[in-house]
Design an enzyme around this catalytic site. Structure first.
Site, mmCIF file in Angstrom:
data_model
loop_
_atom_site.group_PDB
_atom_site.id
_atom_site.type_symbol
_atom_site.label_atom_id
_atom_site.label_comp_id
_atom_site.label_asym_id
_atom_site.label_seq_id
_atom_site.Cartn_x
_atom_site.Cartn_y
_atom_site.Cartn_z
ATOM 1 N N ASP A 1 0.855 -1.192 0.000
ATOM 2 C CA ASP A 1 0.000 0.000 0.000
ATOM 3 C C ASP A 1 0.893 1.245 0.000
ATOM 4 O O ASP A 1 2.110 1.149 -0.152
ATOM 5 C CB ASP A 1 -0.971 -0.019 1.189
ATOM 6 C CG ASP A 1 -0.268 -0.012 2.544
ATOM 7 O OD1 ASP A 1 0.942 0.309 2.615
ATOM 8 O OD2 ASP A 1 -0.932 -0.321 3.543
ATOM 9 N N PHE A 2 0.306 2.409 0.198
ATOM 10 C CA PHE A 2 1.045 3.663 0.122
ATOM 11 C C PHE A 2 2.154 3.763 1.168
ATOM 12 O O PHE A 2 3.102 4.514 1.003
ATOM 13 C CB PHE A 2 0.088 4.867 0.255
ATOM 14 C CG PHE A 2 -0.508 5.000 1.625
ATOM 15 C CD1 PHE A 2 0.102 5.776 2.597
ATOM 16 C CD2 PHE A 2 -1.679 4.328 1.955
ATOM 17 C CE1 PHE A 2 -0.442 5.878 3.867
ATOM 18 C CE2 PHE A 2 -2.226 4.434 3.223
ATOM 19 C CZ PHE A 2 -1.612 5.215 4.183
#
Length: 148
Positions: free
Chosen positions: A26-27
């Site tokens: 994810d980010f």
């Protein structure tokens, strides 16, 4: 035919390695929680594949007894204990813990070295033509033979 990417069964447990890629994160750079489900699905599929490759005749017999059979996830309990990050090499470990009427319960862990990152219990139902069916004797015996 099996390939190293299918993993291997050692001491009644299926081990399969997975490398974490950028697309799995994810980010924040850690593995997105839903991607562990994908890793574990691959582990269950390859576990079944290796059992089928070793016992091909049993699966053919099951197909004759129950045409159009499939295994589907009925329920899952999952605990996320530690994060994995890009480029980690993970070991997805799968083993049966219970075989009952129309379902099998499998334990799964995703490990990085000695660290357990994710633990899960998955109940998989045996269905044919959209309905739960008793697991054919040939498959039941094979699955119970792998119980640890």
């Amino acid at each position: 035919m099996t390939f190293p990417l299918d993993g291997e069964i050692r001491d009644g447990r299926h081990h399969m390695q997975v490398r974490v890629y950028y697309e799995d994160t994810d980010f924040s750079g850690i593995v997105y929680h839903a991607n562990y489900l994908r890793f574990m699905e691959r582990g269950r599929t390859n576990h079944l594949r290796l059992m089928g490759a070793q016992q091909h005749g049993l699966f053919e017999q099951a197909r004759e007894e129950t045409p159009g059979f499939a295994f589907v996830v009925r329920s899952m309990q999952i605990d996320y204990l530690r994060p994995a990050r890009m480029d980690d090499v993970l070991d997805v470990v799968t083993w049966p813990i219970a075989v009952k009427g129309a379902s099998i319960t499998l334990a799964q862990e995703v490990r990085r070295g000695d660290d357990v990152l994710v633990k899960a219990q998955v109940r998989v139902a045996f269905i044919s033509e959209g309905k739960a069916q008793p697991i054919p004797k040939s498959l039941r015996m094979l699955m119970k033979a792998d119980l640890v």
